[in-house]
Write a protein that holds these residues in place. Structure first.
Motif, PDB file in Angstrom:
ATOM      1  N   ILE A 251     -11.161  -9.997  10.510  1.00  0.00           N
ATOM      2  CA  ILE A 251     -10.241 -11.390  11.378  1.00  0.00           C
ATOM      3  C   ILE A 251      -9.013 -11.116  11.948  1.00  0.00           C
ATOM      4  O   ILE A 251      -8.271  -9.990  11.499  1.00  0.00           O
ATOM      5  N   GLY A 252      -8.945 -11.546  13.091  1.00  0.00           N
ATOM      6  CA  GLY A 252      -7.515 -11.060  14.016  1.00  0.00           C
ATOM      7  C   GLY A 252      -7.420 -10.187  14.113  1.00  0.00           C
ATOM      8  O   GLY A 252      -8.243  -9.020  14.416  1.00  0.00           O
ATOM      9  N   ARG A 253      -6.858 -10.371  15.143  1.00  0.00           N
ATOM     10  CA  ARG A 253      -6.224  -8.666  16.190  1.00  0.00           C
ATOM     11  C   ARG A 253      -4.200  -8.175  16.193  1.00  0.00           C
ATOM     12  O   ARG A 253      -3.677  -9.233  15.857  1.00  0.00           O
ATOM     13  N   ILE A 254      -3.793  -7.527  15.775  1.00  0.00           N
ATOM     14  CA  ILE A 254      -2.841  -7.192  15.712  1.00  0.00           C
ATOM     15  C   ILE A 254      -2.019  -7.879  17.286  1.00  0.00           C
ATOM     16  O   ILE A 254      -2.473  -7.753  18.249  1.00  0.00           O
ATOM     17  N   GLY A 255      -0.983  -8.910  17.158  1.00  0.00           N
ATOM     18  CA  GLY A 255      -0.539  -9.642  17.612  1.00  0.00           C
ATOM     19  C   GLY A 255      -1.260 -10.948  17.976  1.00  0.00           C
ATOM     20  O   GLY A 255      -0.969 -12.164  18.736  1.00  0.00           O
TER      21      GLY A 255
ATOM     22  N   ASN B 168      -9.001  -6.270  -1.565  1.00  0.00           N
ATOM     23  CA  ASN B 168      -9.348  -7.621  -2.028  1.00  0.00           C
ATOM     24  C   ASN B 168     -10.543  -7.817  -0.906  1.00  0.00           C
ATOM     25  O   ASN B 168      -9.633  -9.324  -0.448  1.00  0.00           O
ATOM     26  N   TYR B 169     -11.985  -7.454  -1.533  1.00  0.00           N
ATOM     27  CA  TYR B 169     -12.923  -8.674  -0.524  1.00  0.00           C
ATOM     28  C   TYR B 169     -12.920  -9.793  -0.835  1.00  0.00           C
ATOM     29  O   TYR B 169     -13.625 -10.892   0.045  1.00  0.00           O
ATOM     30  N   CYS B 170     -12.556 -10.905  -1.971  1.00  0.00           N
ATOM     31  CA  CYS B 170     -12.573 -11.845  -2.210  1.00  0.00           C
ATOM     32  C   CYS B 170     -11.432 -12.466  -1.779  1.00  0.00           C
ATOM     33  O   CYS B 170     -11.504 -13.425  -1.669  1.00  0.00           O
ATOM     34  N   SER B 171     -10.697 -11.979  -0.520  1.00  0.00           N
ATOM     35  CA  SER B 171      -9.737 -12.873   0.165  1.00  0.00           C
ATOM     36  C   SER B 171      -9.207 -11.952   1.254  1.00  0.00           C
ATOM     37  O   SER B 171      -7.700 -11.486   1.456  1.00  0.00           O
ATOM     38  N   SER B 172     -10.437 -11.953   1.977  1.00  0.00           N
ATOM     39  CA  SER B 172      -9.945 -10.452   2.895  1.00  0.00           C
ATOM     40  C   SER B 172      -9.178 -10.656   4.004  1.00  0.00           C
ATOM     41  O   SER B 172      -7.857  -9.692   4.616  1.00  0.00           O
ATOM     42  N   PRO B 173      -9.389 -11.817   4.356  1.00  0.00           N
ATOM     43  CA  PRO B 173      -8.301 -12.227   6.181  1.00  0.00           C
ATOM     44  C   PRO B 173      -6.331 -11.748   5.307  1.00  0.00           C
ATOM     45  O   PRO B 173      -6.064 -11.307   5.945  1.00  0.00           O
ATOM     46  N   ILE B 174      -6.280 -11.549   3.725  1.00  0.00           N
ATOM     47  CA  ILE B 174      -4.574 -11.833   3.725  1.00  0.00           C
ATOM     48  C   ILE B 174      -4.486 -10.149   3.960  1.00  0.00           C
ATOM     49  O   ILE B 174      -3.320  -9.794   4.611  1.00  0.00           O
ATOM     50  N   ASN B 175      -5.612  -9.202   3.682  1.00  0.00           N
ATOM     51  CA  ASN B 175      -5.300  -7.961   3.965  1.00  0.00           C
ATOM     52  C   ASN B 175      -5.143  -7.730   5.454  1.00  0.00           C
ATOM     53  O   ASN B 175      -4.706  -7.080   5.512  1.00  0.00           O
TER      54      ASN B 175
ATOM     55  N   GLU C 281      -5.076   7.509   8.230  1.00  0.00           N
ATOM     56  CA  GLU C 281      -4.723   8.458   8.646  1.00  0.00           C
ATOM     57  C   GLU C 281      -5.437   9.171  10.615  1.00  0.00           C
ATOM     58  O   GLU C 281      -4.891  10.171  11.014  1.00  0.00           O
ATOM     59  N   ARG C 282      -6.445   8.991  10.557  1.00  0.00           N
ATOM     60  CA  ARG C 282      -7.374   9.802  10.994  1.00  0.00           C
ATOM     61  C   ARG C 282      -7.615   8.249  11.745  1.00  0.00           C
ATOM     62  O   ARG C 282      -8.832   8.620  13.343  1.00  0.00           O
ATOM     63  N   ARG C 283      -7.546   7.493  12.000  1.00  0.00           N
ATOM     64  CA  ARG C 283      -7.671   6.232  13.359  1.00  0.00           C
ATOM     65  C   ARG C 283      -6.013   5.866  13.911  1.00  0.00           C
ATOM     66  O   ARG C 283      -5.292   5.418  12.733  1.00  0.00           O
ATOM     67  N   PRO C 284      -6.831   4.915  15.345  1.00  0.00           N
ATOM     68  CA  PRO C 284      -5.217   4.770  15.209  1.00  0.00           C
ATOM     69  C   PRO C 284      -5.042   2.869  15.091  1.00  0.00           C
ATOM     70  O   PRO C 284      -6.074   2.353  14.415  1.00  0.00           O
ATOM     71  N   LEU C 285      -4.281   2.238  15.349  1.00  0.00           N
ATOM     72  CA  LEU C 285      -3.935   0.858  13.931  1.00  0.00           C
ATOM     73  C   LEU C 285      -4.922   0.347  14.202  1.00  0.00           C
ATOM     74  O   LEU C 285      -5.154  -0.226  13.486  1.00  0.00           O
ATOM     75  N   TYR C 286      -5.440  -0.301  15.604  1.00  0.00           N
ATOM     76  CA  TYR C 286      -6.195  -1.739  15.296  1.00  0.00           C
ATOM     77  C   TYR C 286      -7.846  -0.987  14.525  1.00  0.00           C
ATOM     78  O   TYR C 286      -8.618  -2.298  13.628  1.00  0.00           O
ATOM     79  N   GLN C 287      -8.139  -0.351  14.536  1.00  0.00           N
ATOM     80  CA  GLN C 287      -8.921   0.624  13.714  1.00  0.00           C
ATOM     81  C   GLN C 287      -9.222   0.320  12.314  1.00  0.00           C
ATOM     82  O   GLN C 287      -9.618   0.560  11.767  1.00  0.00           O
ATOM     83  N   ILE C 288      -7.906   0.410  12.054  1.00  0.00           N
ATOM     84  CA  ILE C 288      -7.310   0.119  10.436  1.00  0.00           C
ATOM     85  C   ILE C 288      -8.156  -0.879  10.004  1.00  0.00           C
ATOM     86  O   ILE C 288      -8.556  -1.044   8.390  1.00  0.00           O
ATOM     87  N   THR C 289      -7.909  -1.881  10.497  1.00  0.00           N
ATOM     88  CA  THR C 289      -8.252  -3.367   9.720  1.00  0.00           C
ATOM     89  C   THR C 289      -9.711  -3.727   9.229  1.00  0.00           C
ATOM     90  O   THR C 289      -9.219  -4.187   7.933  1.00  0.00           O
ATOM     91  N   PRO C 290     -11.130  -2.837   9.948  1.00  0.00           N
ATOM     92  CA  PRO C 290     -11.940  -3.308   8.901  1.00  0.00           C
ATOM     93  C   PRO C 290     -11.689  -2.345   7.143  1.00  0.00           C
ATOM     94  O   PRO C 290     -12.497  -2.538   6.316  1.00  0.00           O
ATOM     95  N   LEU C 291     -10.760  -1.260   7.418  1.00  0.00           N
ATOM     96  CA  LEU C 291     -10.995  -0.248   5.740  1.00  0.00           C
ATOM     97  C   LEU C 291      -9.927  -1.720   5.068  1.00  0.00           C
ATOM     98  O   LEU C 291     -10.216  -1.569   3.951  1.00  0.00           O
TER      99      LEU C 291
END
Length: 406
Positions: A163-167, A77-84, A62-72
């Motif tokens: 992995i990936g970006r918005i868009g 589930n770090y065993c399948s983090s790309p789905i997250n 809630e303190r980060r812009p959208l793209y900076q939330i991806t690493p959180l």
């Protein structure tokens, strides 16, 4: 520690034992604790505790812009983090009204299904280890390594991928990535078939898992189960089918279901899902190969306000420099809105409930973590079973520590 149970007058007093299964036990990852009351090796009662890994992800987000939330999201589930990662990007794209090119959808499906296989092979091979069979673990883990090499080729990371970006993706897939994918598609089915031969009809494995930690469809639904653990109980709910995203409606696949919801059914459902994921990856790869010319170079949507421009453009074009600065500094306002978006994570329905008040960060954000929900049922699943059943039940639920606290 021992406790006395008071029995009716004239009966012999019975002695029980209290045992801490975790947080230091290897099966509990140093994160969650189960206080078991035992009559010999029979479990009479279990009290579960979470809170050893509380990281306040939702408040951080809630303190980060959208793209900076991806690493959180990687740390759930770090065993399948790309789905997250993809689940979060899809949530943002729905809020922002971004439409993705088909090729991006198909590339995402390849990555998400690879992640599902990586997650399931860890879970099932560990269930094998917990039943005393180590060979299957060695057979499959070398292919998790190959999946990680594909991730690395696509984004430079392996476990927590971002992995990936918005868009879309930050870069197009290289020929090396596709070569490694072809190698995986050619070799993994052979190893998976060998793995099934080791376990599916193995008498010792069947004795350890059949009837162990069962749950009915009704109880699973009451707890809020989703994913393989719900399907093993006989309910064919899958987000990819019931609420399609990322063009899953373009593909043919079936939803494996079980009957009893025990460890054996959960094992079989995950095995069958790996076969379905292999089929989905092959279908998506075939569709990707059909794109020619400039279409074959498309790897992101046209959304300059939220997608970082290429570095060479930042150095040479004023418009790209402005977008780059606004995105990096978090100076782009997001639309007002409220939505719930979910994807079929490897463990179940992974959801994001997002409220935006039109600022530069989410006003409120809640992660629906499937493992947190499964863990509530652990006490019921192990009650009446043996101490050794508790460990294998925990593994077959695929409880990933990162999802227990957010």
């Amino acid at each position: 520690m021992s406790d006395h149970i008071l029995l009716p007058e004239g009966s012999i007093e019975k002695l029980t034992t209290t045992l801490n299964l975790g947080p230091t036990h290897p099966a509990t990852h140093g994160v969650f604790q189960n206080i078991l009351e035992l009559d010999g090796e029979r479990i009479l009662k279990s009290v579960s505790t979470v809170g050893y890994i509380h990281r306040a992800f939702e408040k951080l987000a809630e303190r980060r812009p959208l793209y900076q939330i991806t690493p959180l999201t990687d740390r759930l589930n770090y065993c399948s983090s790309p789905i997250n990662n993809m689940g979060w990007h899809i949530t943002c794209e729905r809020l922002l009204g971004v439409t993705l090119p088909k090729r991006v959808d198909y590339l995402r499906i390849i990555i998400m299904e690879l992640a599902r296989i990586a997650d399931h092979l860890i879970c099932n091979s560990i269930v094998g280890v917990d039943s005393g069979a180590f060979s299957g673990f060695l057979y499959l883990m070398q292919y998790r390594e190959l999946i990680y090499e594909i991730y690395e080729e696509v984004c430079g990371s392996r476990l927590t991928t971002n992995i990936g970006r918005i868009g879309g993706f930050e870069r197009n897939f290289t020929n090396t990535a596709f070569e490694k994918l072809e190698k995986f598609l050619a070799e993994y089915p052979v190893q998976l078939k060998e793995f099934e031969k080791l376990f599916n009809r193995n008498r010792i494995f069947m004795e350890r898992t059949i009837g162990c930690g069962p749950i009915s469809a009704e109880r699973a639904l009451n707890y809020g189960f989703t994913g393989p653990n719900l399907r093993a109980a006989g309910v064919d709910y899958d987000v990819r089918v019931h609420t399609p995203y990322s063009s899953y409606e373009d593909f043919e696949f079936t939803i494996p279901v079980g009957k009893t919801g025990d460890c054996y059914d959960r094992f079989l459902v995950r095995n069958d899902e790996m076969w379905q994921s292999i089929s989905l990856i092959q279908q998506a790869y075939n569709k990707v190969k059909e794109f020619k010319g400039t279409e074959a170079e498309v790897f992101h949507a046209d959304t300059p306000a939220y997608y970082l421009p290429e570095k060479k453009d930042v150095y040479t074009k004023m418009e790209a420099l402005i977008y780059h600065f606004k995105i990096i500094m978090g100076e782009t306002d997001i639309p007002v809105g409220e939505l719930y978006s979910s994807v079929e994570g490897a463990n179940g329905e992974l959801g994001f409930y997002l409220i935006s008040d039109g600022g530069r960060t989410p006003y409120r954000l809640h992660f629906r973590r499937p493992c947190f929900i499964y863990y509530q049922a652990f006490e019921e699943l192990v009650k009446g079973g043996m101490l050794s059943d508790a460990v294998i039940t925990m593994s077959s639920l695929n409880l990933i520590a990162g999802e227990l606290d957010a």
